[in-house]
Write a protein that holds these residues in place. Structure first.
Motif, PDB file in Angstrom:
ATOM      1  N   GLY A 185      41.680  27.282  25.219  1.00  0.00           N
ATOM      2  CA  GLY A 185      42.141  28.554  25.761  1.00  0.00           C
ATOM      3  C   GLY A 185      42.152  29.691  24.759  1.00  0.00           C
ATOM      4  O   GLY A 185      42.317  30.850  25.138  1.00  0.00           O
ATOM      5  N   GLN A 186      41.975  29.386  23.482  1.00  0.00           N
ATOM      6  CA  GLN A 186      41.953  30.442  22.460  1.00  0.00           C
ATOM      7  C   GLN A 186      40.685  31.268  22.606  1.00  0.00           C
ATOM      8  O   GLN A 186      39.600  30.736  22.801  1.00  0.00           O
TER       9      GLN A 186
ATOM     10  N   VAL B 102      37.438  22.820  14.927  1.00  0.00           N
ATOM     11  CA  VAL B 102      37.238  23.797  13.859  1.00  0.00           C
ATOM     12  C   VAL B 102      35.870  24.437  14.051  1.00  0.00           C
ATOM     13  O   VAL B 102      34.876  23.732  14.276  1.00  0.00           O
ATOM     14  N   VAL B 103      35.813  25.762  13.978  1.00  0.00           N
ATOM     15  CA  VAL B 103      34.535  26.461  14.109  1.00  0.00           C
ATOM     16  C   VAL B 103      33.652  26.058  12.936  1.00  0.00           C
ATOM     17  O   VAL B 103      33.991  26.288  11.780  1.00  0.00           O
ATOM     18  N   ALA B 104      32.515  25.413  13.250  1.00  0.00           N
ATOM     19  CA  ALA B 104      31.617  24.906  12.215  1.00  0.00           C
ATOM     20  C   ALA B 104      30.472  25.873  11.927  1.00  0.00           C
ATOM     21  O   ALA B 104      30.028  25.977  10.792  1.00  0.00           O
ATOM     22  N   GLU B 105      29.994  26.557  12.965  1.00  0.00           N
ATOM     23  CA  GLU B 105      28.872  27.489  12.809  1.00  0.00           C
ATOM     24  C   GLU B 105      29.029  28.642  13.778  1.00  0.00           C
ATOM     25  O   GLU B 105      29.438  28.439  14.922  1.00  0.00           O
TER      26      GLU B 105
ATOM     27  N   GLU C 104      36.415  31.567  25.784  1.00  0.00           N
ATOM     28  CA  GLU C 104      37.523  30.773  25.260  1.00  0.00           C
ATOM     29  C   GLU C 104      37.056  29.398  24.791  1.00  0.00           C
ATOM     30  O   GLU C 104      36.066  28.867  25.293  1.00  0.00           O
ATOM     31  N   ALA C 105      37.802  28.839  23.861  1.00  0.00           N
ATOM     32  CA  ALA C 105      37.548  27.473  23.414  1.00  0.00           C
ATOM     33  C   ALA C 105      37.911  26.508  24.538  1.00  0.00           C
ATOM     34  O   ALA C 105      38.930  26.681  25.202  1.00  0.00           O
TER      35      ALA C 105
END
Length: 78
Positions: free
Chosen positions: A32-33, A54-57, A48-49
């Motif tokens: 939801g982020q 963790v954002v990798a790229e 939204e996520a």
């Protein structure tokens, strides 16, 4: 690795502007982020996520025009 794509935004929308990133590589996210904002001729949406990770790229730069269905970032979910 989860691929985050530009969602379909309407029958006639082919390209969108990625107007703002709310995260960067290394940012921990939760479902939801808000990851990014995109706009087309007719609408603005927030992407939204869908899962924690963790954002990798980040694959599309802020300010770039990109197509519906394009992978804009990858989130490491392990």
């Amino acid at each position: 690795m989860l691929e985050v794509r530009i969602p379909k935004m309407g029958a006639s929308t082919v390209d969108v502007d990625l107007t703002k990133w709310h995260v960067s590589v290394g940012t921990s996210v939760v479902p939801g982020q808000i990851l990014a904002e995109v706009e087309s001729e007719k609408t603005n949406i927030e992407i939204e996520a869908e899962t924690a990770g963790v954002v990798a790229e980040i694959l599309v730069d802020e300010g770039a025009v990109t197509g519906v269905g394009t992978v804009i970032c990858r989130i490491k979910t392990d």
